[in-house]
Motif scaffolding. Structure first.
Motif, short mmCIF file in Angstrom:
data_model
loop_
_atom_site.label_atom_id
_atom_site.label_comp_id
_atom_site.label_asym_id
_atom_site.label_seq_id
_atom_site.Cartn_x
_atom_site.Cartn_y
_atom_site.Cartn_z
N ASP A 1 5.46 -22.96 -26.20
CA ASP A 1 4.71 -21.70 -26.25
C ASP A 1 4.20 -21.55 -27.69
OD1 ASP A 1 6.63 -20.39 -27.88
OD2 ASP A 1 7.79 -19.84 -26.11
N ILE A 2 3.28 -20.62 -27.89
CA ILE A 2 2.57 -20.57 -29.18
C ILE A 2 3.52 -20.26 -30.34
CG2 ILE A 2 1.75 -18.18 -28.83
CD1 ILE A 2 -0.12 -21.07 -30.60
N ALA B 1 5.30 -23.41 -31.26
CA ALA B 1 4.37 -24.33 -31.92
C ALA B 1 4.16 -23.93 -33.38
CB ALA B 1 3.03 -24.34 -31.16
N ALA C 1 -10.20 -29.76 -28.67
CA ALA C 1 -10.49 -28.38 -28.27
C ALA C 1 -9.28 -27.70 -27.64
CB ALA C 1 -11.65 -28.38 -27.27
N ALA C 2 -9.02 -26.47 -28.07
CA ALA C 2 -8.00 -25.60 -27.48
C ALA C 2 -6.58 -26.17 -27.53
CB ALA C 2 -8.38 -25.22 -26.04
O1 CDP Z 1 -8.26 -23.76 -32.29
P1 CDP Z 1 -8.06 -24.46 -30.99
O2 CDP Z 1 -9.32 -24.60 -30.21
O3 CDP Z 1 -7.34 -25.77 -31.12
O4 CDP Z 1 -7.08 -23.58 -30.08
P2 CDP Z 1 -6.69 -22.03 -30.19
O5 CDP Z 1 -7.91 -21.20 -30.10
O6 CDP Z 1 -5.76 -21.81 -31.33
O7 CDP Z 1 -5.80 -21.87 -28.86
C1 CDP Z 1 -6.39 -21.72 -27.59
C2 CDP Z 1 -5.53 -20.76 -26.78
O8 CDP Z 1 -4.35 -21.41 -26.37
C3 CDP Z 1 -5.11 -19.51 -27.56
O9 CDP Z 1 -5.24 -18.38 -26.69
C4 CDP Z 1 -3.64 -19.78 -27.88
O10 CDP Z 1 -2.87 -18.62 -27.99
C5 CDP Z 1 -3.21 -20.61 -26.69
N1 CDP Z 1 -2.07 -21.50 -26.98
C6 CDP Z 1 -0.92 -21.39 -26.25
O11 CDP Z 1 -0.85 -20.55 -25.36
N2 CDP Z 1 0.17 -22.19 -26.52
C7 CDP Z 1 0.13 -23.10 -27.47
N3 CDP Z 1 1.19 -23.86 -27.71
C8 CDP Z 1 -1.06 -23.27 -28.22
C9 CDP Z 1 -2.16 -22.44 -27.95
#
Ligand code: CDP
Ligand code: CDP
Length: 202
Positions: free
Chosen positions: A185-186, A189, A11-12
């Motif tokens: 950071d996103i 990634a 998750a997340a």
């Molecule tokens: O799909 P999943 O539940 O794996 O995660 P997501 O919804 O893509 O990401 C959860 C939150 O974490 C989103 O707001 C993304 O932008 C954030 N995020 C982040 O800040 N840095 C990362 N390296 C990965 C995700």
């Protein structure tokens, strides 16, 4: 053969955001398979029996508001442990993966069960504390009334249920490339995911 990308993780971890960005960059279709389980869980909260809820899924359910709540996430992870529910959702996911023009699917069992022959498999992770912080920020931005402790407990409980179930447990496929996003950071990634995929595309 259409090119298929499988992105799994807890998750997340960033699966959804990375998958969406990768699909947009490559012009592929994207399926967030968690929405199938969330929509099924939502219907079970509304009183339906789990198998009937999974079988009745239609595209409208996936677009339905209110699937991104902690209550629905927990209901999703409970119905996701039922083999009959998982079986009812397999054909839809595999048909999506085979579509012309390429597909990105993200979830828990894409690389292990749904698309064991995917062209690229990523396993996206991050520490539970960091994932809970990210999810908390999303939920607060969406106006949900939750605390950091509640979100961390929810993430840990779901991770444990998803990893411990007998049918299609959450785990990296043997040939998956791991991407730990704890310190990324996103945008970094996403760039790293695309670099791994482009290497495989040759
Ligand atoms: O799909 P999943 O539940 O794996 O995660 P997501 O919804 O893509 O990401 C959860 C939150 O974490 C989103 O707001 C993304 O932008 C954030 N995020 C982040 O800040 N840095 C990362 N390296 C990965 C995700
Ligand atoms: O966004 P987040 O990672 O928090 O959850 P999600 O991807 O929307 O998935 C919700 C729940 O559905 C998970 O906790 C799993 O129990 C289940 N799921 C699954 O079992 N298999 C998948 N391929 C996708 C989700």
């Amino acid at each position: 053969m259409p090119f298929t990308i499988a992105i799994d993780g807890p998750a997340a971890a960033g699966k959804g955001t990375i998958s969406k960005a990768v699909a947009a960059a490559l012009g592929y279709a994207h399926l967030d398979t968690g929405l199938l389980y969330r929509a099924t869980g939502r219907r079970v909260l509304d009183g339906l029996e789990p198998l009937a809820a999974a079988q009745a899924l239609v595209a409208e359910d996936l677009a339905r508001d209110g699937l991104r709540t902690p209550e629905v996430a927990q209901a999703a992870s409970r119905v996701a442990a039922l083999p009959e529910v998982r079986a009812a959702l397999v054909d839809f996911q595999r048909a999506f993966a085979r579509r012309q023009g390429g597909a990105v699917l993200d979830g828990r069992d894409i690389g292990t069960v749904i698309c064991p022959d995917a062209d690229v498999k990523l396993f996206v992770t991050a520490s539970a504390e960091i994932r809970a912080q990210r999810r908390l920020a999303e939920l607060l931005a969406g106006g949900h009334d939750v605390t950091a402790d509640q979100v961390l407990a929810d993430v840990r409980e779901r991770d444990a249920r998803d990893m411990d179930r007998a049918d299609a447990p959450l785990k990296p496929a043997e040939d998956a490339v791991r991407l730990d996003t704890s310190a990324l950071d996103i945008d970094t990634a996403i760039a790293q995911a695309l670099a791994i995929i482009r290497t495989r595309q040759g």
